[in-house]
Scaffold this active site. Structure first.
Site, PDB file in Angstrom:
ATOM      1  N   PRO A   1     -32.669 -54.949  74.209  1.00  0.00           N
ATOM      2  CA  PRO A   1     -32.399 -55.350  75.599  1.00  0.00           C
ATOM      3  C   PRO A   1     -33.672 -55.736  76.349  1.00  0.00           C
ATOM      4  O   PRO A   1     -33.602 -56.308  77.426  1.00  0.00           O
ATOM      5  CB  PRO A   1     -31.759 -54.108  76.221  1.00  0.00           C
ATOM      6  CG  PRO A   1     -31.570 -53.118  75.138  1.00  0.00           C
ATOM      7  CD  PRO A   1     -32.330 -53.560  73.945  1.00  0.00           C
TER       8      PRO A   1
ATOM      9  N   GLU B   1     -32.433 -44.107  70.262  1.00  0.00           N
ATOM     10  CA  GLU B   1     -32.800 -44.432  71.639  1.00  0.00           C
ATOM     11  C   GLU B   1     -33.913 -45.465  71.691  1.00  0.00           C
ATOM     12  O   GLU B   1     -34.148 -46.103  72.697  1.00  0.00           O
ATOM     13  CB  GLU B   1     -33.209 -43.171  72.391  1.00  0.00           C
ATOM     14  CG  GLU B   1     -32.022 -42.342  72.850  1.00  0.00           C
ATOM     15  CD  GLU B   1     -31.221 -41.763  71.682  1.00  0.00           C
ATOM     16  OE1 GLU B   1     -31.804 -41.510  70.608  1.00  0.00           O
ATOM     17  OE2 GLU B   1     -29.996 -41.584  71.836  1.00  0.00           O
TER      18      GLU B   1
ATOM     19  N   ASP C   1     -20.354 -79.544  72.101  1.00  0.00           N
ATOM     20  CA  ASP C   1     -20.480 -78.169  72.578  1.00  0.00           C
ATOM     21  C   ASP C   1     -20.686 -78.083  74.074  1.00  0.00           C
ATOM     22  O   ASP C   1     -21.353 -78.918  74.663  1.00  0.00           O
ATOM     23  CB  ASP C   1     -21.716 -77.491  71.961  1.00  0.00           C
ATOM     24  CG  ASP C   1     -21.447 -76.996  70.567  1.00  0.00           C
ATOM     25  OD1 ASP C   1     -20.322 -77.150  70.096  1.00  0.00           O
ATOM     26  OD2 ASP C   1     -22.401 -76.465  69.969  1.00  0.00           O
TER      27      ASP C   1
HETATM   28  N1  4GX Z   1     -29.416 -57.374  72.845  1.00  0.00           N
HETATM   29  N2  4GX Z   1     -29.405 -52.809  71.731  1.00  0.00           N
HETATM   30  C1  4GX Z   1     -31.101 -52.175  70.023  1.00  0.00           C
HETATM   31  C2  4GX Z   1     -31.953 -49.848  69.892  1.00  0.00           C
HETATM   32  C3  4GX Z   1     -33.333 -50.231  70.310  1.00  0.00           C
HETATM   33  C4  4GX Z   1     -33.902 -49.741  71.499  1.00  0.00           C
HETATM   34  C5  4GX Z   1     -35.189 -50.124  71.823  1.00  0.00           C
HETATM   35  C6  4GX Z   1     -35.259 -51.435  69.854  1.00  0.00           C
HETATM   36  C7  4GX Z   1     -35.870 -50.967  70.995  1.00  0.00           C
HETATM   37  C8  4GX Z   1     -29.292 -55.215  72.436  1.00  0.00           C
HETATM   38  C9  4GX Z   1     -28.994 -56.246  73.361  1.00  0.00           C
HETATM   39  C10 4GX Z   1     -29.003 -53.786  72.628  1.00  0.00           C
HETATM   40  C11 4GX Z   1     -29.266 -51.401  72.090  1.00  0.00           C
HETATM   41  C12 4GX Z   1     -29.892 -53.037  70.375  1.00  0.00           C
HETATM   42  C13 4GX Z   1     -30.503 -50.601  71.728  1.00  0.00           C
HETATM   43  N3  4GX Z   1     -34.021 -51.061  69.503  1.00  0.00           N
HETATM   44  N4  4GX Z   1     -29.875 -55.791  71.408  1.00  0.00           N
HETATM   45  N5  4GX Z   1     -30.876 -50.769  70.331  1.00  0.00           N
HETATM   46  N6  4GX Z   1     -28.431 -56.121  74.560  1.00  0.00           N
HETATM   47  O1  4GX Z   1     -28.420 -53.458  73.622  1.00  0.00           O
HETATM   48  O2  4GX Z   1     -29.962 -57.121  71.640  1.00  0.00           O
END
Ligand code: 4GX
Length: 249
Positions: A89, A116, A169
């Site tokens: 995120p 986390e 698209d």
């Molecule tokens: N768009 N998530 C990754 C675990 C995490 C946390 C911190 C790396 C660093 C998300 C999104 C998403 C939730 C995937 C937390 N990994 N990924 N995860 N929105 O919410 O791509």
């Protein structure tokens, strides 16, 4: 094009990427998806991939060594310096422009995080790009990675048939798509717009362009601000705005 996916949940990728267009693209060797199980690179009898955070606090943190070793074994490649993307995120928000840029790469490595968070040294050692699929929180990076792969893979020449060309698209020309209709002509009293039955292709093209502009104006005015409009589009937009004001009265 190839994708290396580093994940703790390889089974999650079985369904979505083996069906439909993406499944066909793999059969036709336009696309090669390598799923790499991070747990295979975790040491010890229990192959642990997470640990408590230094400094204390709730939640677990994904360890750096298993991810690094997986990448070193399966993805490090002298001939090719393809990007290593972390789904998170905190990344830059995915859009069609990023999708198109990524589709020009020979390959991409995608890391799916869990827990986390991540030991930040995963970022500093191997990650070159961090991408988010939107401002909401998932339980892991796998679904986000599949969204990215699907969007990027369909841009590879030959993946979509001619009928599904990307030229039509939404977003291709910076506007939303116009409405589509097929048989029957009448459904529960709702009719297909007369112009589409007219056989007049100049009129049909104009109607579609108007509807695209109208939808974009009403639903996504931010897209219009980003786009450089042609004189014709500016004129059509003025007409649409006048028409909408008349209807409001
Ligand atoms: N768009 N998530 C990754 C675990 C995490 C946390 C911190 C790396 C660093 C998300 C999104 C998403 C939730 C995937 C937390 N990994 N990924 N995860 N929105 O919410 O791509």
């Amino acid at each position: 094009m190839y994708f290396n996916i580093l994940t703790l949940f390889p089974e999650m990728f079985n369904g979505p990427l083996n069906e439909s267009m993406i499944g066909r693209a793999q059969e036709n060797d336009l696309l090669d998806i390598n799923i790499i199980n991070i747990r295979d690179y975790a040491s010890g009898k229990h192959q642990v991939t997470d640990d408590a955070p230094y400094g204390g606090g709730a939640g677990m943190v994904m360890k750096v060594e298993p991810v690094y070793k997986a990448w070193e074994d399966k993805c490090r490649n002298e001939k090719d310096s393809s990007p290593v993307i972390l789904m998170s995120p905190q990344g830059r928000k995915l859009n069609q422009e990023i999708v198109k840029d990524l589709s020009a790469q020979e390959g991409l490595t995608v890391i799916c995080g869990h827990y986390e968070g991540f030991d930040d040294r995963i970022r500093s050692s191997i990650v070159t790009d961090e991408i988010s699929i939107g401002d909401y929180v998932l339980t892991g990076g796998e679904l986000a990675a599949m969204v990215l792969i699907d969007a990027v893979a369909r841009m590879i020449p030959g993946v979509l048939g001619d009928e599904n060309s990307v030229i039509n698209d939404s977003f291709y020309n910076g506007l939303l798509d116009y409405p589509h209709y097929t048989r029957p002509r009448s459904f529960k009293g709702m009719e297909v717009p007369e112009v589409l039955l007219s056989g007049n292709h100049a009129e049909i093209d104009k109607w579609r362009q108007q509807e695209s502009l109208k939808r974009t104006l009403l639903r996504r005015p931010d897209l219009l601000e980003m786009k450089t409009l042609t004189d014709e589009e500016i004129e059509l937009l003025e007409d649409i705005k006048k028409d909408l004001k008349v209807k409001k009265r």
